[in-house]
Motif scaffolding. Structure first.
Motif, PDB file in Angstrom:
ATOM      1  N   PHE A   1       6.359 -45.453  19.440  1.00 28.97           N
ATOM      2  CA  PHE A   1       6.064 -44.025  19.365  1.00 28.97           C
ATOM      3  C   PHE A   1       5.855 -43.462  20.770  1.00 28.97           C
ATOM      4  CE2 PHE A   1       4.157 -43.991  14.804  1.00 28.97           C
ATOM      5  CZ  PHE A   1       5.417 -44.254  14.297  1.00 28.97           C
ATOM      6  N   ILE A   2       6.635 -42.469  21.138  1.00 27.49           N
ATOM      7  CA  ILE A   2       6.547 -41.889  22.486  1.00 27.49           C
ATOM      8  C   ILE A   2       5.189 -41.233  22.713  1.00 27.49           C
ATOM      9  CG2 ILE A   2       7.504 -40.088  23.998  1.00 27.49           C
ATOM     10  CD1 ILE A   2      10.220 -40.648  22.731  1.00 27.49           C
ATOM     11  N   GLY A   3       4.781 -40.423  21.759  1.00 32.14           N
ATOM     12  CA  GLY A   3       3.517 -39.687  21.909  1.00 32.14           C
ATOM     13  C   GLY A   3       2.346 -40.619  22.075  1.00 32.14           C
ATOM     14  N   ASN A   4       2.267 -41.634  21.190  1.00 32.47           N
ATOM     15  CA  ASN A   4       1.159 -42.594  21.275  1.00 32.47           C
ATOM     16  C   ASN A   4       1.185 -43.358  22.585  1.00 32.47           C
ATOM     17  OD1 ASN A   4       0.374 -41.781  18.763  1.00 32.47           O
ATOM     18  ND2 ASN A   4       1.177 -43.572  17.650  1.00 32.47           N
ATOM     19  N   ASN A   5       2.390 -43.757  22.992  1.00 33.30           N
ATOM     20  CA  ASN A   5       2.513 -44.536  24.230  1.00 33.30           C
ATOM     21  C   ASN A   5       2.107 -43.706  25.450  1.00 33.30           C
ATOM     22  OD1 ASN A   5       3.292 -46.956  23.050  1.00 33.30           O
ATOM     23  ND2 ASN A   5       5.475 -46.391  23.055  1.00 33.30           N
ATOM     24  N   ILE A   6       2.481 -42.407  25.444  1.00 38.25           N
ATOM     25  CA  ILE A   6       2.080 -41.550  26.571  1.00 38.25           C
ATOM     26  C   ILE A   6       0.556 -41.438  26.637  1.00 38.25           C
ATOM     27  CG2 ILE A   6       2.092 -39.160  27.417  1.00 38.25           C
ATOM     28  CD1 ILE A   6       4.981 -38.942  26.498  1.00 38.25           C
TER      29      ILE A   6
ATOM     30  N   ILE B   1       7.435 -37.708  14.261  1.00 39.94           N
ATOM     31  CA  ILE B   1       6.455 -38.806  14.243  1.00 39.94           C
ATOM     32  C   ILE B   1       6.407 -39.467  15.608  1.00 39.94           C
ATOM     33  CG2 ILE B   1       5.981 -41.101  13.302  1.00 39.94           C
ATOM     34  CD1 ILE B   1       7.115 -40.106  10.619  1.00 39.94           C
ATOM     35  N   ASN B   2       7.595 -39.660  16.180  1.00 45.28           N
ATOM     36  CA  ASN B   2       7.715 -40.308  17.482  1.00 45.28           C
ATOM     37  C   ASN B   2       6.966 -39.531  18.566  1.00 45.28           C
ATOM     38  OD1 ASN B   2       8.524 -42.277  19.231  1.00 45.28           O
ATOM     39  ND2 ASN B   2      10.696 -41.736  19.196  1.00 45.28           N
TER      40      ASN B   2
ATOM     41  N   SER C   1       5.443 -44.670  36.393  1.00 47.16           N
ATOM     42  CA  SER C   1       6.905 -44.703  36.148  1.00 47.16           C
ATOM     43  C   SER C   1       7.202 -44.645  34.660  1.00 47.16           C
ATOM     44  CB  SER C   1       7.513 -45.976  36.759  1.00 47.16           C
ATOM     45  OG  SER C   1       7.357 -45.973  38.141  1.00 47.16           O
ATOM     46  N   LYS C   2       6.425 -45.401  33.871  1.00 51.60           N
ATOM     47  CA  LYS C   2       6.633 -45.408  32.413  1.00 51.60           C
ATOM     48  C   LYS C   2       6.360 -44.029  31.808  1.00 51.60           C
ATOM     49  CE  LYS C   2       5.837 -50.312  31.430  1.00 51.60           C
ATOM     50  NZ  LYS C   2       4.999 -51.307  30.721  1.00 51.60           N
ATOM     51  N   ILE C   3       5.266 -43.412  32.289  1.00 53.14           N
ATOM     52  CA  ILE C   3       4.961 -42.068  31.767  1.00 53.14           C
ATOM     53  C   ILE C   3       6.099 -41.103  32.094  1.00 53.14           C
ATOM     54  CG2 ILE C   3       3.446 -40.068  32.082  1.00 53.14           C
ATOM     55  CD1 ILE C   3       1.109 -42.042  32.369  1.00 53.14           C
ATOM     56  N   THR C   4       6.625 -41.206  33.326  1.00 55.01           N
ATOM     57  CA  THR C   4       7.769 -40.343  33.707  1.00 55.01           C
ATOM     58  C   THR C   4       8.955 -40.582  32.783  1.00 55.01           C
ATOM     59  OG1 THR C   4       7.067 -40.360  36.019  1.00 55.01           O
ATOM     60  CG2 THR C   4       9.353 -39.735  35.576  1.00 55.01           C
ATOM     61  N   LEU C   5       9.246 -41.842  32.516  1.00 55.47           N
ATOM     62  CA  LEU C   5      10.361 -42.170  31.609  1.00 55.47           C
ATOM     63  C   LEU C   5      10.128 -41.641  30.210  1.00 55.47           C
ATOM     64  CD1 LEU C   5      11.519 -45.820  32.476  1.00 55.47           C
ATOM     65  CD2 LEU C   5      12.967 -43.832  32.136  1.00 55.47           C
ATOM     66  N   LEU C   6       8.893 -41.873  29.715  1.00 56.91           N
ATOM     67  CA  LEU C   6       8.560 -41.395  28.363  1.00 56.91           C
ATOM     68  C   LEU C   6       8.640 -39.875  28.272  1.00 56.91           C
ATOM     69  CD1 LEU C   6       5.592 -43.806  27.496  1.00 56.91           C
ATOM     70  CD2 LEU C   6       7.810 -43.720  26.355  1.00 56.91           C
ATOM     71  N   LYS C   7       8.239 -39.198  29.349  1.00 52.85           N
ATOM     72  CA  LYS C   7       8.323 -37.742  29.349  1.00 52.85           C
ATOM     73  C   LYS C   7       9.791 -37.288  29.290  1.00 52.85           C
ATOM     74  CE  LYS C   7       3.907 -36.394  30.549  1.00 52.85           C
ATOM     75  NZ  LYS C   7       3.123 -35.224  30.206  1.00 52.85           N
ATOM     76  N   GLU C   8      10.687 -38.024  29.972  1.00 52.20           N
ATOM     77  CA  GLU C   8      12.108 -37.720  29.911  1.00 52.20           C
ATOM     78  C   GLU C   8      12.619 -37.876  28.481  1.00 52.20           C
ATOM     79  OE1 GLU C   8      14.370 -36.541  32.035  1.00 52.20           O
ATOM     80  OE2 GLU C   8      12.763 -36.235  33.499  1.00 52.20           O
ATOM     81  N   LYS C   9      12.189 -38.984  27.848  1.00 48.53           N
ATOM     82  CA  LYS C   9      12.593 -39.217  26.448  1.00 48.53           C
ATOM     83  C   LYS C   9      12.018 -38.134  25.542  1.00 48.53           C
ATOM     84  CE  LYS C   9      13.308 -44.237  26.553  1.00 48.53           C
ATOM     85  NZ  LYS C   9      12.882 -45.550  26.008  1.00 48.53           N
TER      86      LYS C   9
ATOM     87  N   VAL D   1       3.763 -35.323  13.819  1.00 51.08           N
ATOM     88  CA  VAL D   1       3.441 -35.675  12.438  1.00 51.08           C
ATOM     89  C   VAL D   1       2.731 -37.018  12.466  1.00 51.08           C
ATOM     90  CG1 VAL D   1       4.367 -36.267  10.166  1.00 51.08           C
ATOM     91  CG2 VAL D   1       5.378 -34.389  11.496  1.00 51.08           C
ATOM     92  N   VAL D   2       1.627 -37.091  11.712  1.00 51.71           N
ATOM     93  CA  VAL D   2       0.863 -38.341  11.662  1.00 51.71           C
ATOM     94  C   VAL D   2       1.603 -39.340  10.799  1.00 51.71           C
ATOM     95  CG1 VAL D   2      -1.323 -39.413  11.007  1.00 51.71           C
ATOM     96  CG2 VAL D   2      -1.295 -37.102  12.001  1.00 51.71           C
ATOM     97  N   TYR D   3       1.822 -40.493  11.321  1.00 51.56           N
ATOM     98  CA  TYR D   3       2.559 -41.536  10.605  1.00 51.56           C
ATOM     99  C   TYR D   3       1.690 -42.128   9.498  1.00 51.56           C
ATOM    100  CZ  TYR D   3       5.008 -45.935   9.669  1.00 51.56           C
ATOM    101  OH  TYR D   3       5.654 -46.985   9.059  1.00 51.56           O
TER     102      TYR D   3
END
Length: 1011
Positions: free
Chosen positions: A657-662, A635-636, A546-554, A640-642
């Motif tokens: 960070f969306i990318g890192n969290n996914i 970055i999110n 569910s979280k991955i789905t939400l993050l993908k929406e974001k 781009v590397v933070y």
């Protein structure tokens, strides 16, 4: 002696006195003197000439004159006796027709009136055969004034027996009680009205009757009746009448708001003499006006600075008269209409106009015939004399006669010296001066508010073109922008592009079909799923999914926002660049104009307060804000590397960070799935595959709006756009382009319209005076012409490509046909020309390619479109022709006639016009056909002074003032003059003296003027 000649004054020739024989309503309060009150009202009114009226008698005229003379011995009011009569004949309303006889106020005439009346037979309304009764007090009392009548024919015969024609005027009534007024079918009444008309010299009536008696409308001219003046009189019978009507417009309405009674103001342009009244009979149209104000008085009130009041010439205090007396305390008043200066040859006629020209700052000083170094300025004689030109507004121009004019100041008078006039007419080899004079007259038909502060035709046209072409450049830039979009959309709507899009769509749809064939299959036991609800790993796996789905929406939302940000940054950067470029351009413009201003001793700092600087900080701040937002998103998303140090200013929460969290959640999900077994693992594998399948499906389909590139929805939308929307857009863009081209056309036409407005003004004036210049034609050609269009157009075309312009001969034929079928001076026709060019170019026979594949390889489509729709090939043309001839083809006589037409008929300049001996450069035919009628027309619009050695010109032009100039060379060159109206006896004598022994040139003066 000097006066202003014939001037507009209020006259009322129909005013009754106290004790008038009928309808006497003059009443006073106790203690008031009847005649004293009457005299005071007369003196205090602004009417200057009166007809003191009574029925069948003039004893009240005598009584009034005696009373008035005692009360106001210095008054300048003038009074004529007016005797009112009743005829036995009646009008259609059964009223006895009335008429008046106005007599001269000269003593010898006054003395003859009573004997005349005493011998004038009376008849009575009771007895038409009455005999032995006459118009004397005794018989009138017996017959009674109410019943007394006379016979018109008998009255006229008695007048002829007792008076000369210069001593009386018979006036009938055009309207009002006792007027002629025959009915429409009253043949007998009309015939009698005609007979009375023949015997009368004028009529009492209103402004409504004027045109009829001037023969401007049908009625009288069929009977060859001469034009006659109409006077309006107050017909005052009471003090109330005097107060309400004398010198005023009076209107009385009934209870239904209909006009029941009215009287108007009568203005007469003449000296306040009976000779002045007779002069009005000779010029009934131009010497009398019924209404609030004659036009010339309105013009003087509105522009008093454009009317000369007088010219004074005198010696300087130190002058000893050793070189002659010349000018000593000389003052000449100038009439606001036409003043004619006459005199024998060599008697100083041009002296007075040269002096006026000097004081009026005429730029023609080098052409003065009196004030020049060979004559009066020789040995500095002129420095001993001074002059003052006084204007109606009270301002003065003072000059020493040796002064030079200042060309930095405006001309206050337009002076055409004889030498200058001759040079313009005779210098055929060089027509620049003649052309400049003509063009400047034409130029003055441009409204003063639109002259761009230019003083000449050439400067104005140059400035107008410069301004217009600056405006056209801006429109052309816009056209170029539109052309760029058109080219882009023409490429997109090309069949090859659409087929390519359809091919991509088919490929994506195939992928989607294949994807649908591989939809994930449930390989788990659904009945056992409920048993997994308490399994921590299962629960955690669901949460992660569910979280991955939400993050993908974001992630998707951020990607969409990133697209918008990139677009906004691009547009703002472009805007910032345009503003910077404009700032540079403006400051470069200021720099260049500063150089020009310095040339004219103008302080640039007073024109340009400071260097122009645009504040683009708001734009820069917005761009920076967007850049920061973009960086945060990138970055999110992990693009781009933070860097903790470098990006610290962004204040980003690393944990979000969306990318890192996914990535982290996906890894955790994979680990969990790896640890699961059996039905639990099968279920979670299905969920993962299903999500991946849906994500792949969404990637193929894209957003329904089609904003995601290379997706099924995008290709469908883009194909629809290319087949429908872009086609519609192209139609609109082409319309916009045509509209912009027409804007350029209209801008160019502004120059043509200037020429055309001048042409129309000129032609309108000529048309209004067509009866005066039937044989003379002035034409201004102002047109568009096509310049090198076919050569330049076909230079772009590859004539070996199929289309409307295939082949050299055929392409030339098509373009020629387009040009020849177009009226370039008609906007709609020219618009069709542009549409036809556009249509034929697009009809290239190859729908797979955009139309500009017809262009030669080295030709840029944008440049080609800019050439067609920028209209550089459309040029303005201006040419002046006189009587079908160009200026250089005119003979000296034709040039003289042309100048007279332009100066007197077409020149809209309203400063005083002075012409020295214009008749010398014209044949008698032109003098009669052009000069005379145009002088009479021009004096209505501007003050005029004409110098002539032929007084006939003053007579036939009906001059308001004649100045007879003389230099007595036997008496130390003493300058003198006598001035007055044509009707003035002394002026009559001067004219006859100058004409002695010569043949009258134009008219029988004795028949018209009595000398």
């Amino acid at each position: 002696m000097s006066n202003r000649g014939s001037e507009w004054r209020k006259w009322d020739l129909h005013v009754h006195t106290p004790e008038t024989k009928l309808a006497n309503n003059f009443k006073v309060n106790s203690g008031e003197n009847l005649w004293s009150k009457y005299c005071e009202i007369i003196e205090n009114s602004d009417v200057e000439v009166f007809g003191i009226t009574d029925y069948f008698s003039f004893d009240n005229y005598i009584k009034f004159c005696e009373q008035f003379q005692m009360k106001f011995p210095l008054s300048k009011k003038v009074f004529f006796p007016n005797v009112e009569f009743r005829l036995s004949d009646k009008n259609k309303d059964a009223e006895h027709i009335q008429f008046h006889i106005i007599f001269s106020n000269k003593k010898e005439t006054i003395e003859k009136i009573l004997p005349f009346l005493s011998r004038l037979p009376l008849i009575s309304t009771d007895d038409l055969n009455l005999t032995s009764k006459f118009c004397c007090e005794k018989d009138l009392l017996e017959v009674t004034f109410k019943k007394a009548m006379v016979n018109l024919d008998v009255t006229v015969e008695k007048l002829k027996e007792n008076f000369s024609p210069e001593e009386y005027v018979v006036i009938s009534l055009a309207s009002g009680y006792g007027s002629l007024r025959p009915g429409k079918s009253d043949t007998r009444g009309a015939e009698y009205a005609k007979e009375i008309d023949k015997k009368c010299k004028a009529f009492f009536g209103s402004s409504k009757d004027t045109d009829f008696y001037l023969n401007k409308i049908n009625g009288r001219n069929a009977y060859n009746l001469k034009p006659k003046p109409v006077f309006n009189g107050s017909d005052a019978h009471s003090f109330e009448n005097l107060i309400e009507r004398l010198g005023k417009t009076f209107i009385k309405k009934d209870q239904d708001d209909n006009i029941s009674d009215y009287s108007e103001i009568t203005w007469v342009k003449a000296e306040k003499t009976f000779e002045g009244l007779l002069q009005v009979l000779n010029e009934p149209e131009n010497r009398i006006f019924i209404g609030d104000h004659p036009v010339v008085l309105d013009r003087i009130n509105e522009f008093p600075n454009k009317y000369i009041n007088s010219i004074e010439i005198d010696q300087n205090d130190q002058y000893d008269e050793k070189d002659g007396i010349w000018f000593k305390k000389q003052k000449a008043y100038i009439n606001p209409e036409l003043t004619v200066v006459i005199g024998n040859k060599g008697k100083g006629k041009s002296a007075i106009t040269d002096v006026i020209g000097l004081c009026g700052n005429s730029y023609r000083q080098k052409d003065f015939s009196f004030l020049n170094n060979k004559k009066f300025k020789k040995k500095e004689l002129a420095k001993n004399f001074k002059s003052t030109l006084l204007w109606y507004d009270g301002n003065k121009n003072e000059k020493n006669l040796n002064d030079l004019i200042d060309e930095n100041l405006i001309e206050k008078v337009k002076y055409i010296p004889q030498n200058f006039f001759e040079e313009l007419c005779n210098n055929i080899d060089d027509d620049k001066a003649f052309r400049r004079e003509i063009n400047d007259v034409v130029f003055r038909h441009v409204d003063e508010t639109e002259r761009l502060n230019k003083n000449s035709f050439d400067d104005f046209i140059h400035e107008k073109q410069t301004t217009i072409y600056d405006q056209i450049k801006l429109i052309k830039d816009k056209i170029s922008e539109v052309n760029s979009v058109i080219i882009e959309k023409q490429i997109k709507t090309g069949r090859n592009n659409i087929e390519n899009l359809k091919s991509n769509l088919k490929e994506k749809e195939t992928e989607l079909e294949n994807l649908k064939k591989n939809i994930p299959v449930k390989n788990y036991d659904e009945s056992l799923i409920s048993n997994l609800e308490n399994n921590p790993s299962f629960i955690r796996a669901n949460e992660i999914s569910s979280k991955i789905t939400l993050l993908k929406e974001k992630e998707k939302e951020n990607l969409e926002r990133l697209t918008v940000i990139n677009s906004d940054i691009l547009k703002l950067n472009q805007s910032e660049e345009r503003i910077k470029n404009q700032e540079i351009a403006i400051n470069e413009f200021i720099k260049n104009e500063t150089i020009n201003l310095i040339e004219y001793s103008i302080d640039p700092k007073k024109v340009f307060s400071q260097k122009t600087i645009f504040d683009i900080s708001e734009i820069s701040n917005k761009i920076q804000s967007l850049e920061n937002e973009k960086l945060i998103i990138e970055i999110n998303l992990g693009r781009v590397v933070y860097d903790e140090v470098f990006h610290s200013y962004l204040n980003i929460n690393v944990d979000n960070f969306i990318g890192n969290n996914i990535i982290k959640l996906t890894e955790e999900q994979n680990n969990l799935l790896a640890g699961l077994e059996g039905n639990t693992k099968a279920f979670q594998d299905f969920i993962k595959l299903e999500n991946e399948w849906k994500e792949r499906q969404e990637t193929l389909l894209g957003d329904e709006t089609g904003k995601n590139l290379n997706t099924i929805h995008y290709f469908k939308k883009e194909i629809k756009r290319c087949e429908e929307d872009y086609v519609t857009d192209l139609d609109k863009l082409k319309e916009e382009r045509i509209s912009l081209s027409i804007n350029i056309y209209n801008k160019k036409k502004e120059i043509i319209d200037i020429y055309l407005s001048l042409k129309n003004n000129v032609e309108k004036i000529i048309e209004n005076n067509s009866d005066k210049i039937k044989e003379y034609n002035i034409n201004i050609d102002a047109t568009f012409e096509i310049n090198s269009f076919m050569t330049n157009f076909l230079d772009y075309i590859n004539k070996n490509i199929s289309g409307k312009f295939y082949g050299t001969n055929e392409s030339e034929r098509v373009v020629k046909e387009l040009i020849n079928s177009t009226d370039m001076n008609d906007q709609e026709s020219f618009k069709e020309f542009l549409k036809d060019i556009q249509s034929k170019f697009e009809d290239n026979g190859d729908k797979n390619q955009p139309p500009f594949n017809q262009l030669r390889q080295n030709k840029d489509p944008l440049e080609f479109y800019d050439f067609i729709f920028g209209l550089d090939f459309l040029k303005e043309k201006y040419e002046l022709k006189l009587d079908g001839k160009s200026i250089e083809q005119l003979s000296p006589g034709e040039r003289g006639a042309a100048l007279i037409v332009f100066y007197l008929l077409l020149d809209s300049n309203d400063i005083p016009l002075i012409i020295d001996q214009p008749e010398d450069n014209l044949d008698n035919h032109s003098v009669y056909k052009i000069l005379v009628p145009f002088i009479k027309d021009a004096k209505k619009r501007r003050q005029m002074i004409i110098v002539t050695h032929n007084p006939n010109l003053a007579i036939v032009s009906d001059a308001e003032l004649v100045i007879h100039v003389n230099i007595d060379k036997e008496n130390k060159n003493t300058f003198s003059f006598n001035s007055g109206a044509i009707e003035n006896k002394k002026i009559n004598n001067s004219i006859v003296d100058i004409l002695e022994g010569t043949e009258p040139a134009f008219i029988k003066r004795k028949d018209k003027y009595g000398f």
